[in-house]
Write an enzyme that holds these catalytic residues in place. Structure first.
Site, PDB file in Angstrom:
ATOM      1  N   CYS A   1     -66.628  39.628 -44.661  1.00 58.67           N
ATOM      2  CA  CYS A   1     -67.391  38.406 -44.388  1.00 58.67           C
ATOM      3  C   CYS A   1     -67.387  37.714 -42.913  1.00 58.67           C
ATOM      4  CB  CYS A   1     -66.779  37.569 -45.515  1.00 58.67           C
ATOM      5  SG  CYS A   1     -67.457  35.665 -45.355  1.00 58.67           S
ATOM      6  N   CYS A   2     -68.432  37.344 -42.533  1.00 56.57           N
ATOM      7  CA  CYS A   2     -68.604  36.645 -41.334  1.00 56.57           C
ATOM      8  C   CYS A   2     -68.957  35.228 -41.563  1.00 56.57           C
ATOM      9  CB  CYS A   2     -69.353  37.541 -40.147  1.00 56.57           C
ATOM     10  SG  CYS A   2     -71.009  37.850 -40.371  1.00 56.57           S
ATOM     11  N   ALA A   3     -69.754  34.825 -40.715  1.00 63.27           N
ATOM     12  CA  ALA A   3     -70.033  33.294 -40.649  1.00 63.27           C
ATOM     13  C   ALA A   3     -71.555  33.368 -41.646  1.00 63.27           C
ATOM     14  CB  ALA A   3     -70.649  32.791 -39.381  1.00 63.27           C
TER      15      ALA A   3
END
Length: 364
Positions: free
Chosen positions: A96-98
């Site tokens: 997961c990132c932003a």
């Protein structure tokens, strides 16, 4: 590599406590994260800031090139080792990132090149955050029964024992009073809301419940505040009030605030520093309500607290704390709660001792 990108997928992640390898910078993670997330960033705070400045001044290609330059060689290898270990430890996890953009895709590609195929959250943290917010709004619409009562009536324990109960104070890591802090620091507001949403989703999935059982809380629990959608529903909820004998309440408070907190502090810090932390905790709690007590009464109770601590240190007995706890309850906490309860008296549907309220709640 299968990605997850539907609303139901996001909810399923939260319900299952799916491990999330969050590759955002630490500063982003601290501002808000999902409950099962671990932070293994692609870029640290300084690297992220430098890339952000480059992006604004020179565009995306230059920013991407700078990012690859900053995260190269030994730094890249160290982070790869951490991601690889996390993937092997959590084979059913997800990246997961932003927003599901370049950072998670870069890490995913590097892992793929190293022989590890690992999915990512297509919409990133933002999508999970929106899912958490929406879930709280929807689940808050179910009927709510609040458990009320004066300090020491065992409200939190009663909520914890209900299959449809959600321990708001436990999630907030704070017991909601001047003496309410625990040894765990409180989460950021967003992380608290995410944790609450996940807990509500999991509880609803287990029970397919008709109503929630919650403690009668004010808007603030320490530094966290309840989501407005839930708080609004709580103001409309019916209330069951626990009315236990004063002596029973004192026993609970002695166990929770003196015996247990002393144990927790010494376990965390050792005997000497733990004792100092425990003393400071009690003095800080009393000091927090100094203005409401008035200076003279505060000084009297603070002196009794000091005497009680001396007795506890020399004999191990916590009985001396009654000299300041009893007047604090009789003169401050009990009148304050009764005043608050009077303002919503029409919502009270049941009163009884702890066991009676617990039995009544089960029948709802």
């Amino acid at each position: 590599m299968q990605e997850r990108h539907t609303e139901q997928d996001y909810r399923a992640l939260l319900i299952a406590d799916t491990p999330i390898i969050d590759v955002r910078a630490p500063i982003e993670f601290e501002q808000g994260a999902m409950p099962a997330a671990i932070n293994l960033p692609l870029m640290n705070n300084d690297e992220r800031a430098a890339v952000g400045i480059c992006y604004k001044q020179q565009g995306s290609d230059a920013a991407l090139a700078l990012g690859h330059k900053l995260v190269a060689g030994e730094i890249r290898q160290q982070r790869m080792d951490a991601w690889r270990a996390a993937c092997l430890q959590n084979p059913h996890g997800i990246l997961c990132c932003a927003r599901g953009g370049q950072r998670s895709h870069i890490v995913q590609r590097w892992l793929h090149d190293a022989g590890i195929d690992y999915p990512l959250v297509e919409g990133g943290y933002k999508a999970l955050r929106q899912t958490a917010i929406q879930a709280t709004i929807e689940l808050s619409q179910k009927p709510i029964v609040l458990i009320g009562g004066c300090t020491g009536c065992g409200k939190t324990l009663l909520v914890q024992q209900q299959p449809n109960g959600v321990d708001l104070e436990g999630l907030a890591r704070h017991r909601g009073s001047a003496f309410g802090r625990t040894l765990q620091p409180q989460l950021s507001q967003a992380s608290f809301e995410n944790l609450l949403a996940a807990e509500m989703l999991k509880t609803d999935a287990r029970q397919n419940l008709r109503l929630w059982v919650l403690e009668d809380e004010s808007r603030m629990i320490g530094s966290n505040h309840l989501p407005e959608c839930l708080r609004e529903r709580m103001t409309q909820a019916t209330i069951a009030v626990v009315e236990d004998p004063f002596e029973i309440r004192l026993e609970r408070l002695n166990e929770e605030y003196f015996l247990r907190m002393h144990h927790d502090f010494t376990h965390a810090y050792g005997d000497e520093q733990g004792w100092q932390e425990y003393c400071e905790y009690l003095h800080h709690g009393l000091s927090a309500i100094k203005r409401r007590l008035g200076l003279q009464r505060y000084n009297e109770l603070a002196a009794r607290l000091d005497a009680a601590l001396t007795t506890q240190l020399t004999t191990g007995s916590t009985d001396g704390h009654l000299a300041w706890l009893v007047p604090l309850l009789e003169e401050y906490y009990d009148p304050m709660y009764r005043y608050q309860l009077e303002k919503k008296a029409e919502k009270v549907v049941f009163r009884g001792e702890w066991a009676e309220v617990a039995e009544w709640v089960k029948a709802q």
